[in-house]
Design an enzyme around this catalytic site. Sequence first.
Site, PDB file in Angstrom:
ATOM      1  CB  SER A 118      -0.919   0.002   1.216  1.00 48.82           C
ATOM      2  OG  SER A 118      -0.165   0.391   2.358  1.00 48.82           O
ATOM      3  CE  LYS A 119      -1.732   5.425  -3.932  1.00 52.63           C
ATOM      4  NZ  LYS A 119      -2.411   6.386  -4.770  1.00 52.63           N
TER       5      LYS A 119
END
Length: 485
Positions: free
Chosen positions: A256-257
């Site tokens: 994930s970012k």
Amino acid sequence: MTKVRTRFAPSPTGYMHIGNLRTALYEYLVAKKEEDGVFILRIEDTDQGRLVEGATDIIYETLKQCGLNHDEGPDIGGNYGPYVQSERMQSGVYKDYAWKLIELGGAHVCFCGEEVIEEQREIASAKNTSFKFDDPCKKLSKEEVEARVNAGEKYVIRQSIKEEGTTSFTDEVYGTITVDNITLDEQVLLKSDGFPTYNFANVIDDHMMDITHVVRGNEYLSSTPKYNLIYESFGWNIPTYIHCPPVMKDEQHKLSKRNGDASFQDLLSKGYLSEAILNYIALLGWAPETEQEIYTMDELKQAFNVKRIGTSGAIFDIEKLKWMNAVYLRNKDFNEYYDLVLPYISEAVKNDSYDKKEIAKILQPRVTILSEIHDMIDFFDTYPTYSNDFYINKKMKTDPEIALRSLIETKKLVESLTNWSQENIHDSLMNLVVEMGIKNGQLLYPVRIALSGKEFTPGGAIEIAYILGKEETLHRLDLSIAQLS
RNA sequence: GGCUCGUUGGUGAAGCGGCUUAACACAGCGCCCUUUCACGGCGUCAUUCACGGGUUCGAAUCCCGUACGAGUCACCA
């Protein structure tokens, strides 16, 4: 059969993530597998709070770098525009459809503030029962709703879902999924700011754009029945669903970012090739029918088959990507490879008298990622200080004493050499080995150390000497002899 | 917690009732090649498919349960 139309519908909220990119790839492949398939880019910017400046450009840039060229989109137009949700909204479509859905019985107006929902949630958790918002506004009369709306009161439009029955759908990957309607949440469709939610805009846009295949992450699996209920209320065709398993960082966590996990841009800047990245992620969660692993985009279009997408999350393995990147680099035509690698070589080796092409040659079978080049070849420019321990190698049967003898003899030989070709250097050194009555490694290993000051190098003594040139070779030989004496 | 989905080696995975004493690839390990490191070649690495039952002459493959994990339950997408 109707034309296949797929869409990549990212939110412009920052860097392009690997999982996201894989979804785009699969969408592209689903469309392009067909002769006349159409791949569309649509920007979903209904959440103004999360917009990040420049993020849309990153999306264009990434798709371009990856060769995932869209046929319709904000930048190139098309017959189904506009392709940005905030622009689409201007015509009032979402609002119109939301009100139409109310007429059809699929939605209702809700005036509840957050407190009402919060209160119900607390009661539920106090009673230890599961929470489901029971909207009092559903009981409001049509007249009252109209009056309050006209009076300018803030409202949202929520989906209305009957409590009885079940809803099923068939996903191409996960199969048939059935849920009880009672468990379905009456989600907001139109926000109080007049924007549609993603959930609603998506359904409307997919329908209006004639999207035939919806490819997305499996986090949407549980909301899909709600979307289908909307399609049904309108009497629209439900698209084919292709839900993909997540790309994981480890067993527990998705890539994930938020966690700062590697994005496509990060990988590029570390020296991974976009073709290699794409090839690798194609294989993350999808298995070809044959044992082939290296695919050009055209081959991928041929081989790709939705039926072979897996159902469980796949951990992103940077080691395998590295291997694949090296394969791409090795298999490249030399000139193409050279263009790619030259900037990195020039950055590490400023001395222009060295033949960059020769350096590139010795590098080609050894590079894995471009950013490693610097440390592999910086010794050409800066002769490092090193320990005499490097001369000790059991397998090569060398030690500092043997090394010193070899270096002294090599120096004499080099001084007499007039023809500085790789072939000549090779032959002369091999002759010297015979003359001295020692093993190849006892001469060549120390020479390589002396010339590079490194334990491991791309290329052997002969290649390195050739690139360094006679003068620098003698110079380094001298320094090493002095150090060993 | 409710609902949904998932679980084959360190990783990606094939397999979909007998051909499997579980393919292939990455990583690891070992050997060969060799002037180092690579490249290339060869070999090795799950008696076992989360666990427990069941169906069957026969199960990783079908069914049920348990465990664990993930997703979802936002006026985020």
